[in-house]
Motif scaffolding. Structure first.
Motif, PDB file in Angstrom:
ATOM      1  N   PRO A   1       0.975  -1.142  -0.343  1.00 13.49           N
ATOM      2  CA  PRO A   1       0.151   0.153  -0.010  1.00 13.49           C
ATOM      3  C   PRO A   1       0.493   1.946   0.137  1.00 13.49           C
ATOM      4  N   SER A   2       0.221   2.177  -0.704  1.00 17.57           N
ATOM      5  CA  SER A   2       1.096   3.528  -0.570  1.00 17.57           C
ATOM      6  C   SER A   2       1.429   4.073   0.590  1.00 17.57           C
ATOM      7  N   GLY A   3       0.645   4.029   1.838  1.00 18.59           N
ATOM      8  CA  GLY A   3       0.438   4.351   3.128  1.00 18.59           C
ATOM      9  C   GLY A   3       0.223   5.779   3.366  1.00 18.59           C
ATOM     10  N   PRO A   4      -0.240   6.363   4.643  1.00 19.51           N
ATOM     11  CA  PRO A   4      -0.301   7.249   4.577  1.00 19.51           C
ATOM     12  C   PRO A   4       0.478   8.920   4.584  1.00 19.51           C
ATOM     13  N   VAL A   5      -0.662  10.149   4.656  1.00 20.63           N
ATOM     14  CA  VAL A   5       0.784  11.120   4.122  1.00 20.63           C
ATOM     15  C   VAL A   5       1.514  11.455   4.319  1.00 20.63           C
ATOM     16  N   PHE A   6       1.473  11.686   6.246  1.00 27.67           N
ATOM     17  CA  PHE A   6       2.283  11.711   7.175  1.00 27.67           C
ATOM     18  C   PHE A   6       2.508  10.376   7.963  1.00 27.67           C
ATOM     19  N   THR A   7       3.974  10.046   8.193  1.00 29.45           N
ATOM     20  CA  THR A   7       4.089   9.048   9.006  1.00 29.45           C
ATOM     21  C   THR A   7       5.468   9.460   9.976  1.00 29.45           C
ATOM     22  N   VAL A   8       4.935   9.086  10.872  1.00 25.93           N
ATOM     23  CA  VAL A   8       6.393   9.439  12.063  1.00 25.93           C
ATOM     24  C   VAL A   8       7.515   8.538  11.930  1.00 25.93           C
ATOM     25  N   ASP A   9       8.340   9.456  11.948  1.00 26.09           N
ATOM     26  CA  ASP A   9      10.513   9.002  12.721  1.00 26.09           C
ATOM     27  C   ASP A   9       9.749   8.027  14.078  1.00 26.09           C
ATOM     28  N   LEU A  10       9.880   6.659  13.999  1.00 33.01           N
ATOM     29  CA  LEU A  10       9.440   6.173  15.709  1.00 33.01           C
ATOM     30  C   LEU A  10      10.972   5.863  15.608  1.00 33.01           C
TER      31      LEU A  10
END
Length: 1009
Positions: free
Chosen positions: A739-748
């Motif tokens: 999947p393309s993923g959400p617009v914003f991802t968090v640096d974990l």
């Protein structure tokens, strides 16, 4: 032009008779004589022939037991006549007072229905030849006119231009009776509403800056200085289009700015007013005095003085809107406060819908933003339909049918589509749609309860606070809470009466169960803040649209889009001919497309015959009579045809023949044409390059509701883009694609630790920010929540529409955004945490994070093929889902924008997907108990997901503990009964699993029952 159709039955529009006739003079003389006899002659006759009818002494017992003689009988009769005379005289006084004072619809005298109607007709006929008859003009044609008894549609044409709920303006020199009948009336102009003469001192008011959350509105100014907020239109008309000190102009009643000057009606009072010229100017600085004097000069022009500057004078012809610069940058969306015709922050009455009347109808000037912002009903319908389409896309993603994950953002793919989406959010007025829908269904239910049929309705006029139905012919008094309108062809409902009706909940339930009575209503445009909706299925013939091809198609595009998504209809068929094939994406089950008229004629000739047969079979006169009563279960859905190509001579004849008999069948035809002589023509509108919609024979002139090709393409792209892609994965494993993923991802990682962290699942807490001022905290937190759920950015207009659903001025909005930026502050590097992108949208920096962002990031990473620590990531994600999003916030009256957010559907699907993926991992490792606990945890967020029900049974069975399995089955049975009722059986798959794992349970349940 309005024409009678060639064949068929039903009311027909007729030409309007202009000028005073001998009959008018005779009616006035007869009315005067009748009033003189009944008001003066009756009491004189009673006094002369009967005298004092009441006893002069207290009655004795002997008097009461005496035989009733002729004198006693005459005295009793005299008392009754005196009472009837007093009631009728009161009706005459009430009607005369309303006519002369411009107070609108006269008050009803208790118990005087027929008497007051007679008094109204006599007073109207008497005043027909004078200026005071303005407010009574709508019903005058009914007095002694045989034509109307045979053609009840005639009065509708006369009243078409009359905006319901308003009174006509006083007569001005040079205005003919024809102009008088066609003019849209002004709203309750007071005696001092006229502009001051040029040589007299004029009164002015300087708009004050906002104090806290309260700001000046025309309604508030009128309430303070004129004693009636409804008189805000007088102030607006006096100052419309006049140049203000800052160089701008007042073009909309909802958009006023601090520092502007407003000329006030002559009867305005209050210490804040300034007289110019006068001593008031001596106390000002030279610059301020010059501003007032310069502004005074702008009001001395002929146009302003005669028309806009004189609310009590004759109605002026609307000035064509200015054509906007095609190269102008519209990204800032400058204009009035967001929202539809809901009103301002202080009062709903103070705002007129944002119609953009100062812009042209050209494709470049009225693109997606302007067209949708000017159409709150259309925008609301599209927004609701888009929500359904987005939910369907989510369900398809959950089933693995689309190349995206459940946790991905469903963002528009192009800037044009993004602008269209934002325009829907900012311009929609769902409250108006809900009011219209509930009002119509309540009417249908009330008529059905009284055993009455629905009256034929040609049009509806929808304002901010009331709805007026324009009937094809008189139909008696409407049922409560509806009231008689300004004439016998109007029924009126105030929004407050609908909400405050005793037993309103029961009425609402009955209305919800009723079939939509007038699904063919569709917006054509607005005038004076009132929206006209034409009932296409009731028109006795063809409705034609003339004009330039591009302008005609913009009208048809708006009509087609609103019919496809209207919220006041149920089942409906909309056929588009020769244009708009792409618009089937808006409502695939409702809209169909045909290439040419030849194919349409073949279909419609067959359907016309079938509908005639259906009416004969059920014994109905028309489709309307079948929408109430026992026959309403039959097929009474309308079929509305929008033709975007020019018919040939033969096609026009056949189409006209079909249209002439269409009104009783619930079939309506809207045709674009450049020929004014279409067969079967009922009404003919012309759209101008300036965006006006005119019907000359009715004197009707509106600001047209348009959806040009560019806006239509952007809207369609919003729908079509949702179904893009095939195959893929849902992000929980099992698919081949990533999947393309959400617009914003968090640096974990450790270095990605946020500076501001918000927990919005299961409540709402924010850490890392200072505590705001208590009186501003709730609104700032709501704005932050909106930004957290839209990491791609939120346009300021969308922000304003969310926080101030009833409207707000630009200066208040901008001041709030500045306050929001100050509260969010700057990050460790000194960069602002609230930024504005090149597209004008507001977005949060990566240092501001919510638990919703973390959950979607974990879900996305766990869904990658071959992802390490998948079970750990899914476990961490599921642990974040502590409860519903923003739990408890909506109960406080805010966060209404969540009703249109896809997150309400996305959140339970995403949590369910995480739990299913985690249960799969645990079951694969032989950990049945962990799988069971994971599913039970997810059911708190997604209690209706059947996939979780079935997985709960599998996980309980995998534990090998029969008590767990029976407990799961008992819980599911009780849970399902609580959700859907005890009589509703369990879904087939869930029932099959129970039979598989607990084979004797069904027998035991049957024995108990």
């Amino acid at each position: 032009m309005a024409r009678s159709t060639s064949t068929g039955s039903g009311p027909r529009p007729v030409h309007v008779r202009v000028g005073r006739s001998a009959g008018d003079w005779l009616k006035a003389i007869a009315a005067f004589l009748a009033l003189a006899v009944m008001v003066v002659g009756v009491p004189l006759s009673l006094a002369w022939f009967i005298g004092w009818p009441l006893p002069t002494t207290a009655p004795s017992w002997d008097l009461l037991t005496q035989e009733i003689g002729t004198e006693v009988f005459l005295n009793v009769l005299g008392v009754l006549v005196w009472i009837a005379w007093a009631q009728f005289t009161a009706c005459v006084i009430v009607e005369m007072r309303a006519a002369f004072s411009g107070m609108g619809l006269p008050r009803r005298v208790p118990g005087a229905g027929p008497s007051q109607l007679l008094a109204r007709q006599l007073v109207g006929a008497l005043l027909l030849l004078g200026s005071a008859a303005a407010g009574l003009a709508p019903g005058l044609g009914a007095i002694g006119t045989d034509t109307e008894r045979h053609h009840p549609g005639g009065s509708v044409v006369v009243e078409a231009q009359q905006t319901p709920g308003q009174e006509r303006a006083e007569r001005a020199p040079g205005i003919t009776d024809a102009d008088r009948a066609m003019a849209i009336p002004q709203q309750e102009a007071g005696e001092g509403a006229g502009a001051a003469e040029a040589g007299d001192a004029s009164k002015y008011y300087r708009i004050q800056p906002p104090e806290g959350r309260h700001h000046d509105t025309l309604w508030g100014i009128a309430e303070r200085h004129l004693g009636d907020g409804l008189r805000y239109k007088e102030i607006y008309e006096l100052n419309r289009d006049r140049v203000q000190p800052d160089g701008s102009r007042l073009t909309e009643a909802s958009l006023i700015r601090p520092g502007w000057i407003l000329e006030m009606p002559a009867d305005a009072t209050g210490g804040e007013l300034v007289e110019a010229p006068g001593e008031d100017l001596d106390d000002m600085s030279p610059d301020e005095a010059d501003e007032f004097l310069d502004y005074r000069e702008t009001g001395d022009t002929g146009g302003d003085a005669a028309g806009g500057g004189t609310p009590g004078g004759a109605e002026e012809t609307p000035q064509p809107p200015a054509v906007p610069d095609p190269a102008a940058d519209h990204s800032d969306w400058t204009g009035p406060g967001a929202g539809g015709p809901g009103g301002t922050e202080e009062t709903e009455h103070a705002v007129v819908p944002a119609e953009r009347e100062a812009e042209a109808a050209g494709e470049s000037g009225r693109g997606a933003i302007d067209a949708l912002m000017a159409a709150p009903l259309l925008a609301a319908g599209l927004l609701i339909a888009l929500g359904r389409a987005r939910r369907q896309a989510l369900w398809q993603a959950a089933a693995g049918a689309l190349g995206r994950g459940v946790g991905d953002d469903l963002e528009p793919e192009t800037p044009a589509a993004g602008d269209a989406r934002d325009a829907l959010l900012a311009g929609a007025d769902p409250g108006a749609v809900a009011f219209l829908d509930r009002a119509l269904r309540t009417l249908s239910a009330a008529l059905d309860a009284e055993g009455r049929t629905l009256p034929a309705v040609y049009a509806a006029w929808l304002g901010a606070d009331e709805l007026h139905l324009q009937l094809a012919h008189p139909a008696g008094d409407p049922p409560a809470p509806w009231q008689p309108g300004q004439s016998d062809t109007y029924w009126t409902l105030e929004r407050a009466r609908l909400a405050g009706t005793p037993g309103g909940d029961a009425a609402g339930d009955a209305g919800a169960a009723a079939e939509a009575p007038y699904p063919g209503l569709v917006s054509l445009g607005t005038r004076d803040g009132i929206r006209l909706l034409l009932n296409l299925e009731a028109v006795p013939g063809i409705v034609s649209v003339l004009g330039a091809p591009r302008d005609r198609e913009a009208v048809l595009g708006s009509v087609a889009a609103e019919l496809a998504t209207s919220g006041w209809s149920d089942r409906m068929t909309v056929t588009l001919v020769g244009f708009g094939a792409e618009m089937t994406a808006l409502a695939p089950t409702r809209v169909r497309h045909l290439e040419d008229i030849a194919g349409l004629l073949e279909v419609m000739e067959t359907e016309t015959n079938l509908r005639h047969a259906n009416l004969r079979h059920t014994g109905q006169d028309s489709i309307l009579t079948g929408r109430t009563g026992p026959s309403r279960r039959h097929h009474w859905a309308p079929h509305l045809v929008v033709v975007g190509v020019e018919p040939t001579e033969d096609e026009a004849e056949r189409l006209g023949a079909l249209a002439s008999v269409s009104a009783p069948l619930g079939i309506g035809y809207l045709v674009t044409s450049d020929r004014p002589d279409l067969p079967g023509l009922a009404w003919e509108f012309e759209v101008t390059p300036e965006g006006l919609l005119k019907e000359p024979d009715m004197g009707l002139e509106l600001t047209a509701q348009l959806l040009p090709a560019a806006g239509r393409a952007a809207v369609v792209e919003l729908f079509a883009g949702l179904a893009a892609g095939e195959g893929g994965s849902d992000g929980t494993g099992g698919g081949a694609g990533e999947p393309s993923g959400p617009v914003f991802t968090v640096d974990l990682s450790a270095r990605g630790k946020p500076e501001v962290y918000a927990e919005i699942m299961g409540g709402y807490t924010v850490t890392g920010l200072p505590e705001p001022e208590p009186e501003r905290a709730a609104q700032l937190r709501e704005a932050l929540a909106l930004l957290l759920l839209h990491r791609a950015g939120v346009h300021p207009r969308v922000m304003a529409a969310a926080l101030w659903p009833r409207g707000v001025s630009d200066d208040v909005r901008d001041a709030f955004l500045a306050r929001l930026g100050d509260w969010l502050g700057r990050d460790a590097e000194g960069a602002p945490r609230l930024t504005t992108g090149d597209d004008g949208r507001l977005a949060l920096s990566a240092r501001v994070v919510s638990d919703w962002d973390v959950l979607r990031t974990l879900h996305h990473h766990a869904g990658r093929p071959g992802a390490a620590d998948r079970a750990r990531r899914l476990t961490d994600a599921l642990a974040l889902a502590r409860g519903p999003l923003l739990d408890g916030q909506r109960a406080e009256g805010g966060y209404a924008w969540l009703d249109h957010e896809i997150v309400d559907a996305q959140y339970p699907l995403l949590v369910a997907g995480i739990a299913l993926g985690l249960a799969e991992e645990h079951l694969g490792a032989g950990k049945g108990e962990q799988a069971y606990l994971a599913v039970r945890s997810a059911l708190a967020a997604a209690p209706t997901d059947e996939r979780l029900w079935n997985e709960l049974l599998r996980a309980a069975h995998a534990t090998g503990n029969r008590e767990w399995l029976e407990g799961a089955a008992d819980w599911l049975t009780a849970h399902h009964a609580q959700l859907f009722g005890p009589d509703q059986p369990l879904p087939a798959r869930t029932r099959a699993l129970m039979d598989e794992f607990l084979p004797g349970r069904r027998v035991e349940d049957n024995a108990v029952s």
